[in-house]
Design an enzyme around this catalytic site. Structure first.
Site, PDB file in Angstrom:
ATOM      1  N   GLU A   1      72.509 -35.453  24.620  1.00 53.55           N
ATOM      2  CA  GLU A   1      73.335 -34.341  24.025  1.00 53.55           C
ATOM      3  C   GLU A   1      72.589 -33.229  23.918  1.00 53.55           C
ATOM      4  O   GLU A   1      72.955 -32.104  23.724  1.00 53.55           O
ATOM      5  CB  GLU A   1      74.056 -34.844  22.713  1.00 53.55           C
ATOM      6  CG  GLU A   1      73.113 -35.104  21.768  1.00 53.55           C
ATOM      7  CD  GLU A   1      72.439 -36.551  21.590  1.00 53.55           C
ATOM      8  OE1 GLU A   1      72.162 -37.221  20.737  1.00 53.55           O
ATOM      9  OE2 GLU A   1      72.470 -37.212  22.749  1.00 53.55           O
TER      10      GLU A   1
ATOM     11  N   HIS B   1      68.480 -38.986  24.277  1.00 54.59           N
ATOM     12  CA  HIS B   1      69.528 -38.274  23.685  1.00 54.59           C
ATOM     13  C   HIS B   1      70.034 -37.327  24.947  1.00 54.59           C
ATOM     14  O   HIS B   1      69.535 -36.169  25.053  1.00 54.59           O
ATOM     15  CB  HIS B   1      69.038 -37.352  22.630  1.00 54.59           C
ATOM     16  CG  HIS B   1      68.843 -38.357  21.330  1.00 54.59           C
ATOM     17  ND1 HIS B   1      69.855 -38.601  20.523  1.00 54.59           N
ATOM     18  CD2 HIS B   1      67.886 -38.894  20.828  1.00 54.59           C
ATOM     19  CE1 HIS B   1      69.457 -39.410  19.688  1.00 54.59           C
ATOM     20  NE2 HIS B   1      68.104 -39.476  19.829  1.00 54.59           N
TER      21      HIS B   1
ATOM     22  N   CYS C   1      70.725 -44.170  22.117  1.00 51.25           N
ATOM     23  CA  CYS C   1      69.533 -44.375  21.308  1.00 51.25           C
ATOM     24  C   CYS C   1      69.949 -45.549  20.450  1.00 51.25           C
ATOM     25  O   CYS C   1      69.934 -46.729  20.861  1.00 51.25           O
ATOM     26  CB  CYS C   1      69.095 -43.217  20.727  1.00 51.25           C
ATOM     27  SG  CYS C   1      67.428 -43.322  19.955  1.00 51.25           S
TER      28      CYS C   1
ATOM     29  N   ASP D   1      86.501 -17.366  10.748  1.00 55.57           N
ATOM     30  CA  ASP D   1      87.358 -18.532  10.804  1.00 55.57           C
ATOM     31  C   ASP D   1      88.607 -17.681  10.263  1.00 55.57           C
ATOM     32  O   ASP D   1      89.680 -17.949  11.123  1.00 55.57           O
ATOM     33  CB  ASP D   1      87.020 -19.520   9.653  1.00 55.57           C
ATOM     34  CG  ASP D   1      85.711 -20.112  10.297  1.00 55.57           C
ATOM     35  OD1 ASP D   1      85.332 -20.227  11.469  1.00 55.57           O
ATOM     36  OD2 ASP D   1      84.973 -20.627   9.460  1.00 55.57           O
TER      37      ASP D   1
ATOM     38  N   SER E   1      89.388 -14.910  10.235  1.00 59.63           N
ATOM     39  CA  SER E   1      90.063 -13.730  11.531  1.00 59.63           C
ATOM     40  C   SER E   1      90.751 -14.560  12.754  1.00 59.63           C
ATOM     41  O   SER E   1      91.990 -14.014  13.089  1.00 59.63           O
ATOM     42  CB  SER E   1      88.926 -12.938  11.908  1.00 59.63           C
ATOM     43  OG  SER E   1      88.368 -12.399  10.825  1.00 59.63           O
TER      44      SER E   1
END
EC number: 6.3.5.2
Length: 517
Positions: free
Chosen positions: A175, A173, A86, A231, A233
């Protein structure tokens, strides 16, 4: 021998697109390491990073405007493949001798792209591709050494290529999931054009993280604030695998957790996985600190300060702890770097993004700081953590502190915990839990008249909240079935003594936020 998971790498230069982090996540999904830097990076940094390929992201600016962002010239002098997306395609065209113009027809949404020439980018793809467009400007003249490889009815150069130099640009795009074969295009670029292999896997990330922790801390001890969230954990499991009992986890029960959550955390990490955990029951301390306070921001700050004080006290008891482990993830690093410098930059710089005291004289162990949340969840599964824990809905850091509106009292928290547990249980029973992005209950500090049997009652009100969202930046309220909502309401009013009325929040974001406070 440990695989060097950073051996092959893609550099993504960020021009400000809302999708840029998504580009990085897609590259990681392909199995290749990548980093996300601001577009105005120094040439020396790119040279030091030594990427196998460079992706120029989309962005909100117009190439036709004076002083709009440009890729560093070194990108085109480095000899590595370049893929412009883009805005990235537009600046590539402009910088290499083509022309970009503001279009009278803004293209936003689905478009059918016709592939007009053979290209490594479209290898094994059909001649018509469904893609997602989002642009006002467009390339009207490509550089002289490029060829057109795709077009749409309104965009004559939907994609361009210089196959010899391995430069590619697309006006859409790849993605986003709306571009049906976007992942295949990214794979073609990363694996075929750049020659990368899929070294970046959950197993290899774990192997690398464990080796790094061992090397970093040696024989020292490590302390970790374990919340039971995803996170912390996963950090706990990685650090325990690396250094065993030299890790001490501090679990602070602030009285603002979900029903039975403290017991579940202790059972899983203490009994099942055998981690060394200090359990601090600090409910009364938090409630005392919060007494009389109803402002949401002040409540958040109080909860944060009390947690830090407790953690500081516990860490001082561990005389041999030289390292602090944190669940910092890559988006935290990008955000922290951007807020300090105005740009997302190199992952190596250490930002203490966890809000712990600056005078803590400990080194930081942050094994997740290169990972996106979806990657953290995947390695959590690989480490043996349960799916239901890793993929449950987000829970705010201050917990029920921002779901009890106004002043926080133990009575309110206890009522809310039970009501919320019923809502979540029924979502699971109806197979709706994974169909909404987030669901929870909010305690409203207002009383309402109700009837129970022959008597009247004057009790509290709760609101159910469920939303559907992709990125949590915007959200729609979830259209849950009326019968389901009726069942949840009846259960809460009948089973939770103290609640007389249940309402359902039908506000979208914007204008409302997802959480009430």
């Amino acid at each position: 021998m440990t695989t060097n998971i950073h051996d092959q790498r893609i550099l993504i230069l960020d021009f400000g697109s809302q999708y840029t982090q998504l580009v990085a996540r897609r590259i990681r999904e392909i199995g290749v390491y990548c980093e996300l830097w601001s577009w105005d990076v120094e040439e020396s940094d790119i040279r030091d990073f030594n990427p196998d390929g460079i992706i120029l992201s989309g962005g909100p600016e117009s190439v036709t405007e004076e002083n709009s962002p440009r890729a560093p010239q070194y990108v085109f002098d480095s000899g590595v493949p370049v893929f412009g997306v883009c805005y990235g395609m537009q600046t590539m065209a402009e910088q290499l001798g083509g022309k970009v113009a503001t279009s009278t027809e803004r293209e936003f949404g689905y478009a059918a792209v016709q592939v007009t020439g053979e290209s490594a980018l479209f290898k094994d793809l059909e001649a018509t591709q469904d893609v997602w467009m989002s642009h006002g400007d467009k390339v009207v003249e490509i550089p002289s050494d490029f060829v057109k490889i795709a077009e749409t009815e309104t965009c004559p150069y939907a994609a361009m290529a210089n196959e010899e130099k391995k430069y590619y640009g697309v006006q859409f795009h790849p993605e986003v999931t709306h571009t049906k074969n976007g992942m295949k295009m990214l794979e073609n670029f990363v694996l075929n054009v750049c020659g990368c292999e899929g070294l970046w896997t959950s197993a290899s990330i774990i192997e690398d993280a464990v080796a790094r922790i061992k090397e970093q801390v040696g024989d020292d001890e490590v302390i970790l604030g374990l919340s039971g969230g995803v996170d912390s954990s996963v950090v706990a499991m990685l650090a325990h695998r690396a250094i065993g009992d030299k890790l001490t986890c501090v679990f602070v029960d602030n009285g603002l957790l979900r029903l039975n959550e403290a017991d579940q955390v202790m059972e899983m990490f203490g009994n099942k996985f055998g981690l060394n955990i200090v359990h601090v029951n600090a409910e009364q301390r938090f409630l005392d600190a919060l007494e009389g306070e109803s402002d949401p921001e002040t409540k958040r700050k109080i909860i944060g300060h009390v947690f830090v004080d407790i953690f500081d006290e516990e860490s001082k008891k561990l005389k041999n702890a030289k390292w602090l482990a944190q669940g910092t993830i890559y988006p935290d690093v990008i955000e922290s770097a951007a807020s300090k410098t105005g740009k997302a930059h190199v992952i190596k710089s250490h930002h203490n993004v966890g809000g712990l005291p600056d005078d803590m004289e400990m080194g930081l162990v942050e094994p997740l700081r290169e990972l996106f949340k979806d990657e953290v969840r995947k390695i959590g599964l690989e480490l043996g953590l349960p799916y239901n824990m890793l993929y449950r809905h987000p829970f705010p850091g201050p917990g029920l502190g921002v779901r009890v509106l106004g002043e926080i009292k133990k009575e309110y928290c206890d009522l809310l915990r039970r009501a919320d547990a019923i809502f979540i249980e029924e979502l699971h029973n109806a197979d709706l839990y994974n169909k909404v992005s987030q669901a929870f209950t909010v305690f409203l500090p207002v009383r309402s008249v109700g009837v129970m049997g022959d008597g009247r009652k004057y009790d509290w009100v709760v609101s159910l909240r469920a939303v559907e969202t992709i990125d949590f930046m915007t959200a729609h309220w979830a259209h849950l079935p009326y019968d389901f909502l009726g069942k949840v309401s009846n259960r809460i009013i009948n089973e939770v003594n103290g609640i007389s009325r249940v309402v359902y929040d039908i506000s979208g974001k914007p204008p409302a936020t997802i959480e009430w406070e």
